[in-house]
Design a protein around this motif. Structure first.
Motif: not given
Ligand code: SF4
Ligand code: ZN
Ligand code: ZN
Length: 324
Positions: A62-63, A68, A90, A170-171, A211
């Motif tokens: 999560v960025s 994310s 993060t 991942t987003g 993904k």
């Protein structure tokens, strides 16, 4: 710039006014029906591609951005239905450039973890690895996004493993993946195309990677996040996305223009790649892996030191070892 449009047309499913048009499906949705449709599609993609089959503990990167944080919310709900454990990771990359970008991104990620009650770990690059992405940009002759991508891949793998996760999510959204497919064609980079997968199985010491948003257009992810009131950092990274150079950026813009003219273009590009091209490049010889002499993680067999440790040596955050 994204916006939620107020249409004078009605939702395809009810009598309420539509807030979004899905051009490639010829559908209009009100808030409630868009959210329902979006969540159903997310679950269908996850199920069709067996993304979480057998997963006991899922790590989600999560960025703090829209993709994310949306993925975090969707996985939180799915974890309760499917019974897997969820942990957020993060990385505070130390990107500032007068915008406090990493600090703000990290704050948004933490805000979401705490609101949902999801366990998380924040890795501060400077504290744990001795450098920031801003410093690497100045000190290393390599495009900053390439350094950043390498760093994120390495740290996420390490932390997911340390936390005992068997799956790393991942987003990446449809626009990201369409850009990678087209850039791969443009460069004739068959090895990158062969590696580009919605689900990369656990192998050679790497954790399984998925993904789950890879068929969902960026605009829909943004609309979902806004309609659900998910807090995220709207700002973009001051380094902007430069993996693969200017051509890669131009390809993304062109794909988005094409999508406006030919609705569904990106989804067809990615699906056709996945279903028709991938089976023909499955037998592309894969990289033979050895072990990094410093960190022990997988690396190309021709290299004694992995790319991440080499980067750290260049940045003087690791002593240069004497190798045979
Ligand atoms: Fe890293 Fe580049 Fe993305 Fe910024 S734009 S977060 S430097 S990959
Ligand atoms: Zn409706
Ligand atoms: Zn290494």
């Amino acid at each position: 710039m994204f916006a939620i449009y107020i249409f004078t047309v009605k939702c395809t499913k009810c009598n309420n006014t539509a807030v979004i048009k899905i051009p490639y499906a010829g559908l209009y949705f009100c808030r409630e029906h868009f959210i329902e449709w979006f969540e159903r599609r997310f679950k269908k993609v996850a199920k069709d591609y067996k993304m979480f089959e057998g997963s006991k503990k899922v790590a989600v990167a999560v960025s703090g951005g829209k993709d994310s944080t949306t993925l975090l919310h969707l996985l939180h709900a799915l974890s309760q239905e499917e019974g897997f454990e969820l942990i957020g990771i993060t990385i505070d990359l130390g990107i500032d450039m007068g915008k406090k970008y990493s600090q703000l991104s990290t704050e948004f990620a933490v805000k979401n973890y705490e609101a949902l009650g999801v366990k998380y770990r924040v890795v501060r690059l400077k504290e744990e690895y001795g450098f920031t992405i801003d410093e690497a940009k100045v000190k290393v002759r390599r495009p900053v996004c390439s350094t950043c991508g390498l760093t994120k891949r390495y740290v996420l793998e390490v932390v997911a493993e340390e936390e005992g996760a068997d799956t790393l999510a991942t987003g990446h959204n449809l626009n990201d993946v369409a850009q990678y497919v087209m850039t791969g064609y443009f460069n004739g980079d068959v090895l990158s195309l062969a590696r580009l997968r919605p689900v990369s199985p656990a192998e050679n010491g790497y954790v399984k990677k998925v993904k789950p948003l890879f068929l969902i257009p960026e605009k829909e992810v943004m609309t979902y996040a806004l309609l659900k009131g998910i807090p995220f950092l709207y700002d973009s990274c001051p380094h902007t996305f430069r993996v693969g150079g200017a051509s890669s950026e131009a390809i993304r813009r062109t794909l988005e223009e094409l999508e406006d003219k030919v609705p569904g273009f990106m989804a067809s590009l990615v699906k056709n790649f996945e279903e028709k091209i991938r089976p023909r490049i499955e037998d592309v010889p894969k990289e033979t892996l050895g072990r990094c002499k410093i960190c022990g993680r997988p690396t190309n067999k021709d290299r004694e030191i992995c790319s991440f440790c080499s980067l750290r040596i260049k940045l003087n955050t690791l002593p240069s070892p004497r190798l045979k």
